[in-house]
Design an enzyme around this catalytic site. Structure first.
Site, PDB file in Angstrom:
ATOM      1  CG  HIS A 232      35.300  14.037  17.020  1.00 48.25           C
ATOM      2  ND1 HIS A 232      34.375  15.035  16.773  1.00 48.25           N
ATOM      3  CD2 HIS A 232      34.755  12.892  16.537  1.00 48.25           C
ATOM      4  CE1 HIS A 232      33.318  14.505  16.154  1.00 48.25           C
ATOM      5  NE2 HIS A 232      33.532  13.216  16.007  1.00 48.25           N
TER       6      HIS A 232
ATOM      7  CG  ASP B 102      30.931  17.379   6.598  1.00 48.77           C
ATOM      8  OD1 ASP B 102      30.894  16.189   6.251  1.00 48.77           O
ATOM      9  OD2 ASP B 102      30.515  17.778   7.693  1.00 48.77           O
TER      10      ASP B 102
ATOM     11  NE  ARG C 232      27.261  10.690   4.424  1.00 49.64           N
ATOM     12  CZ  ARG C 232      27.974  10.848   5.535  1.00 49.64           C
ATOM     13  NH1 ARG C 232      28.638  11.974   5.749  1.00 49.64           N
ATOM     14  NH2 ARG C 232      28.013   9.896   6.435  1.00 49.64           N
TER      15      ARG C 232
ATOM     16  CB  SER D 107      31.826  13.535   7.611  1.00 54.27           C
ATOM     17  OG  SER D 107      31.100  14.525   8.304  1.00 54.27           O
TER      18      SER D 107
ATOM     19  CE  LYS E 274      32.342  17.814  11.269  1.00 50.90           C
ATOM     20  NZ  LYS E 274      31.695  17.066  10.184  1.00 50.90           N
TER      21      LYS E 274
END
Length: 437
Positions: A82, A161, A168, A183, A187
């Protein structure tokens, strides 16, 4: 139990119990806690943070708010890489085929871009006919056949999320490290992988502008990974200038392919080699990064990663011939060479401004509804530390119409700073941290 009491407790900086966090999130997801109360809670977290135990419960509730994807029937070591995002970040396109060459499967959800340039999904979709798996079974089949498992985010994965992020975004609580970390990690944990590699970008073109903030985020995500007994590596990488030289979807696909041919930009090649070496280390195939990099470079020279990429493109419905014939990709009608007004050394490239220069041409989205022009973008001829003379090529702009061309040129030129003094080239790898490796 009442939401207001939980909000007050967090406001006063007391640690919440798992039961309190679970109650609040469950009730919010069911619609029994209104947005204004959740907004108040998020602001309390923004100011007071969360302890490790709180963060584990918070992430676990997010993770289990929707479907979990497990890869039964896949006999590969799975890695989810990621990136926190940056300008010119085409890493997955080059990295996933290298992993596949070592029988490491890529298992990840990828997004579309919003802002500077396209996301990984957009970049691959610049290949005509290319489609991503839409179901778990299709994803598993793709991993088994090609070693590369990528699909777009689903509303069924971590829906909490999505609901919290929307809130947010309008309550000024996005830049909260525990909320960002939970967050991302919710995932990552919802889609099973044997190892997680986090490429945490640092600098002007990244969400985390300072090394301190990026380190705090990396450590928080590592703590979450440790709470779930997962193998996690965080690689902090420089984003004070665009990654590589190409910015724009097709242009970045080409640069990633050239990297697999051994012709990529130096710092991008080094990043890809390092992340691949980290993957080999996580799997247990090598003990040191140096040993891993050597294996990766030998694999690139063998040509196997390029063949793995061609196989993935073909399986996804695209034409693998694009690997050797870039004219099969979307091509901009026009190009403009931008020359330097000064002689000296490139001392700074404002990455975010470069991203905006590409975005106004159509390479990125200002809103979710915008349609990306895959062909347009920039190729930088000079990077930080390079010497340049007045009148020498700074960058090339690729565009289809001149509607925003002047804006693009202005942003491009403003992004560069040229100094009389010699400037040291920057390292792309700033730090590496890990847990359970």
């Amino acid at each position: 139990m009442r939401a207001v009491d939980i909000i007050q407790k967090k406001r006063d900086n007391f640690e919440l119990t798992s039961e309190e966090i679970s109650f609040l999130l469950d009730e919010y997801l069911e619609g029994n806690v209104p947005d204004y109360q959740m907004s108040s809670f998020l602001m309390a977290v923004y100011f007071n943070g969360m302890k490790k135990k709180e963060l584990k419960t918070f992430t676990e509730k997010m993770m289990h708010s929707g479907d979990l994807i497990k890869f039964e029937g896949v006999n590969k070591f799975l890695i989810d890489k990621h990136s926190t995002g940056g300008v010119g970040d085409k890493t997955t396109i080059a990295l996933a085929p290298i992993f596949a060459s070592f029988d490491i499967g890529t298992a990840k959800l990828s997004g579309r871009g919003l802002g500077h340039t396209g996301g990984t999904i957009d970049k691959f979709e610049s290949i005509k006919g290319f489609t991503f798996p839409e179901t778990r079974d299709e994803l598993v089949n793709m991993v088994n056949k090609t070693g590369i498992g990528l699909m777009g985010y689903s509303d069924k994965i971590v829906p909490l999320d999505k609901k919290l992020y929307s809130l947010r975004d309008v309550t000024a609580t996005v830049p909260s490290i525990p909320l960002i970390a939970s967050s991302i990690m919710s995932k990552k944990l919802a889609v099973y992988a044997d190892g997680i590699i986090l490429d945490v970008k640092v600098g002007s073109g990244a969400f985390m502008k300072t090394l301190k903030d990026a380190t705090d985020l990396a450590n928080t995500m590592l703590d979450i990974g440790d709470s779930f007994d997962r193998k996690v590596v965080a690689v902090l990488t420089d984003m004070d200038q665009p990654l590589g030289r190409a910015v724009g979807n097709t242009l970045e696909v080409i640069e990633a392919i050239e990297t697999l041919k051994g012709n990529g930009p130096e710092e991008f090649t080094y990043l890809v080699e390092t992340l691949a070496a980290v993957g080999l280390q996580v799997k247990g195939d090598v003990k040191t990064l140096e040993e891993g990099r050597e294996k990766v470079w030998d694999m690139i020279k063998s040509g196997k990663p390029l063949e793995m990429l061609k196989g993935f493109i073909k399986e996804a419905g695209g034409n693998p011939g694009i690997v050797n014939d870039y004219s099969l990709l979307p091509t901009a009608k026009n190009k403009l060479e931008v020359k330097s007004d000064k002689t000296g050394h490139v001392s700074k490239i404002e990455a975010e401004m470069i991203g905006k220069s590409a975005m106004v041409l159509g390479a990125g989205r200002a809103t979710k509804e915008d349609i990306i022009d895959h062909a347009v973008g920039l190729v930088l001829n000079k990077k930080i530390g390079d010497e340049i003379k007045e009148g020498e090529l700074l960058a090339t702009i690729y565009y289809n119409d001149d509607k925003n061309l002047n804006s693009s040129i202005k942003l491009l030129k403003e992004a560069y700073e040229i100094s009389e003094k010699e400037i040291e080239k920057k390292d792309v790898i700033l730090d590496i941290k890990s847990v359970n490796i």
